[in-house]
Design a protein around this motif. Structure first.
Motif, short mmCIF file in Angstrom:
data_model
loop_
_atom_site.label_atom_id
_atom_site.label_comp_id
_atom_site.label_asym_id
_atom_site.label_seq_id
_atom_site.Cartn_x
_atom_site.Cartn_y
_atom_site.Cartn_z
N CYS A 78 0.84 -1.20 0.00
CA CYS A 78 0.00 0.00 0.00
C CYS A 78 0.87 1.25 0.00
CB CYS A 78 -0.96 0.00 1.18
SG CYS A 78 -0.23 -0.52 2.74
N LYS A 79 2.12 1.10 0.36
CA LYS A 79 3.08 2.21 0.29
C LYS A 79 4.47 1.62 0.10
CE LYS A 79 2.12 5.91 2.81
NZ LYS A 79 2.08 6.97 3.86
N ARG A 80 5.30 2.34 -0.61
CA ARG A 80 6.64 1.83 -0.86
C ARG A 80 7.63 2.98 -0.94
NH1 ARG A 80 8.20 -2.53 -5.61
NH2 ARG A 80 10.39 -2.78 -4.99
N ASP B 230 14.60 -1.11 0.62
CA ASP B 230 13.35 -1.06 -0.12
C ASP B 230 12.23 -1.39 0.86
OD1 ASP B 230 11.24 -1.32 -1.85
OD2 ASP B 230 12.23 -2.73 -3.21
N VAL B 231 11.56 -0.34 1.33
CA VAL B 231 10.52 -0.49 2.36
C VAL B 231 9.18 -0.74 1.69
CG1 VAL B 231 9.39 0.55 4.36
CG2 VAL B 231 11.79 1.10 3.86
N LYS B 232 8.62 -1.93 1.88
CA LYS B 232 7.33 -2.27 1.29
C LYS B 232 6.32 -2.43 2.42
CE LYS B 232 10.02 -5.11 -0.53
NZ LYS B 232 10.77 -6.25 -1.10
N LEU B 233 5.37 -1.51 2.49
CA LEU B 233 4.39 -1.53 3.57
C LEU B 233 3.11 -2.19 3.07
CD1 LEU B 233 5.14 2.07 4.88
CD2 LEU B 233 6.09 -0.12 5.69
N TYR B 234 2.65 -3.21 3.80
CA TYR B 234 1.47 -3.97 3.38
C TYR B 234 0.26 -3.68 4.26
CZ TYR B 234 4.74 -6.55 0.49
OH TYR B 234 5.69 -6.88 -0.44
N GLU B 235 0.49 -3.00 5.38
CA GLU B 235 -0.63 -2.55 6.20
C GLU B 235 -0.48 -1.06 6.40
OE1 GLU B 235 -1.26 -4.80 9.81
OE2 GLU B 235 -1.30 -6.71 8.76
N LEU C 84 14.06 -7.69 6.47
CA LEU C 84 13.74 -7.43 7.87
C LEU C 84 12.24 -7.19 7.98
CD1 LEU C 84 16.41 -4.76 9.00
CD2 LEU C 84 16.65 -7.23 8.88
N SER C 85 11.73 -7.15 9.21
CA SER C 85 10.33 -6.81 9.43
C SER C 85 10.18 -5.33 9.76
CB SER C 85 9.75 -7.62 10.59
OG SER C 85 9.58 -8.97 10.23
N VAL C 86 9.16 -4.71 9.19
CA VAL C 86 8.69 -3.42 9.69
C VAL C 86 7.65 -3.75 10.75
CG1 VAL C 86 7.41 -1.31 9.15
CG2 VAL C 86 9.10 -2.19 7.53
N VAL C 87 7.99 -3.46 12.01
CA VAL C 87 7.14 -3.92 13.11
C VAL C 87 6.16 -2.86 13.59
CG1 VAL C 87 8.80 -5.61 13.91
CG2 VAL C 87 8.88 -3.30 14.85
N GLY C 88 6.28 -1.65 13.05
CA GLY C 88 5.35 -0.60 13.44
C GLY C 88 5.78 0.73 12.88
N ALA D 199 11.18 -4.86 4.84
CA ALA D 199 12.25 -4.02 4.30
C ALA D 199 13.31 -4.92 3.70
CB ALA D 199 12.86 -3.18 5.42
N THR D 200 13.53 -4.76 2.40
CA THR D 200 14.55 -5.55 1.72
C THR D 200 15.85 -4.76 1.66
OG1 THR D 200 12.85 -6.67 0.42
CG2 THR D 200 15.11 -6.77 -0.42
N LEU D 201 16.89 -5.33 2.28
CA LEU D 201 18.19 -4.67 2.33
C LEU D 201 19.10 -5.16 1.21
CD1 LEU D 201 19.20 -4.85 6.12
CD2 LEU D 201 17.74 -3.20 4.98
N MET D 202 19.87 -4.23 0.64
CA MET D 202 20.98 -4.57 -0.25
C MET D 202 22.20 -3.79 0.20
SD MET D 202 19.79 -4.59 -4.23
CE MET D 202 21.52 -4.46 -4.69
#
Lengths: 187, 187, 187
Positions: free
Chosen positions: A34-36, A180-185, A146-150, A162-165
């Motif tokens: 929903c946001k990236r 690369d931060v991919k927010l699904y909620e 990694l997890s975006v926990v909040g 969050a996908t790290l390179m």
């Protein structure tokens, strides 16, 4: 040994399979975020001489380590606190749009791996609030999640991945991560 | 420099805008918390002489720091482990209703900022379980938000926002935080 | 003191009750996990002599502690970084199916309690990804719950509860935890 491994793998496989309970209401797979946002952050480690430039410092280390040199082997046990600039491109000299703040620690003797607990903190007229991250970083892989926990402010209650390179890795003293931060909620 | 900043800000703005995908089912904004509680916790830092009273201790510090004095400047790099009493009002002598347990670390050289990973642990006849927190604490702001990343027992699977206010800050040795816990996901 | 405690308890009780807002859409109680797995992990602490076997090391300690001996009393202030093998049964010699990686810290002077931030990392042909945990571990209790704050790969975006049991605890140098991972949000 091979037999033990096979049995373990088989047991795990059965365990996972049998635990998948087909419950329509609780199983959901969003197709796209929903946001990236794709951002970079830059880490310059304190080495005893670069107090002006350093953005991070070793604050804990194993019995065989110290606070101005990364521990051998594979930095195992070093804990680093950081306040790293975030930029929208991979240029260290670009104006920062926020700060990555928190800690990472190296947690494996055989290869480089880390564990992160940190936040992206934004405080501009355009963007306010924070994204909070936690998870394992298998550094030697090309990409890892990694997890975006909040989140707070503009990122109120968000969750995601969050996908790290590793975009640069120099001299034990500087690294740059592409996130690369991919927010699904999103709320 | 001003131009670089402008370009960065613009890029970030575009990036955020373009990433907002209008997806009705994933975007939800709750208007009020499903549960809310306001509590205080009290932190007395170990300084080498107050072992009896102290509720927290510096356990890691940068190369230039030590474990009985907060590091200069701005405590950067100090990691503190704590087991602080939680009270329902701002009186340190009120009977504790739980314990705030975990760690914080100071992560910026220029001003006071911290990163927290901790839990509110309750174990009374009336309230059992824990609320788990993570996030950045921009201490110099009047209020700032952490994430509630999970809960157990009476707070099973909860998520939300914790708004911190510094209610007292004395002598480098004592602080009291007011925590307004707003839970937006309750089970 | 008894009166103060009673008042505090009463205030807390009222506070919790009054904060429960009956909102059908945000209050949900899943009856059973969408996925469940029971695993064990094994921790051998570095003591200055067991560098070959050790899977964890003290990296930070309070002013009165050191990095090869657990602090007295109750290990308060010790921070441990670990890379522990995960097995499907309680046999240390079983083939590992993954690694538990991260840190724990001991955070109470009066009894043994800990705070964990770590991941279960899987990287086999059958199982890839990570489960990320955070929370307080009230060690002296028979069972205690942490939060699953997120996941990646096969555990994409998951949340849940991990119930810990101490399955073995020997000589300050080895412990084995049984972890019952109950996931209530699956994607």
């Amino acid at each position: 040994m091979a037999a033990t491994e096979l049995v373990s793998a088989l047991l795990l496989f059965l365990l996972i399979c049998s635990s998948d309970i087909s419950s329509g209401e609780k199983t959901r797979r969003p197709r796209q975020p929903c946001k990236r946002l794709v951002l970079y952050f830059h880490d310059i480690l304190y080495n005893g001489k670069n107090a002006q430039n350093a953005t991070s410092a070793i604050v804990a280390s194993p019995a065989w380590g110290d606070k101005t040199t990364l521990a051998v082997p594979n930095r195992f046990g070093d804990v680093v606190v950081f306040d790293d600039p975030i930029t929208v491109d991979n240029n260290f000299r670009s104006a920062p749009v926020g700060r990555a703040q928190g800690f990472y620690l190296y947690d494996k003797k055989e290869i480089l791996t880390a564990w992160f607990g940190f936040s992206f903190v934004f405080n501009s007229t355009r963007l306010k609030g924070a994204i909070n991250f936690a998870g394992a970083d298998d550094i030697m892989k090309n990409t890892r999640d990694l997890s975006v926990v909040g989140g707070t402010g503009d990122f109120f209650m968000t969750r995601g991945i969050a996908t790290l390179m590793t975009d640069a890795f120099e001299d034990d003293r500087y690294f740059r991560l592409r996130v690369d931060v991919k927010l699904y909620e999103c709320y």
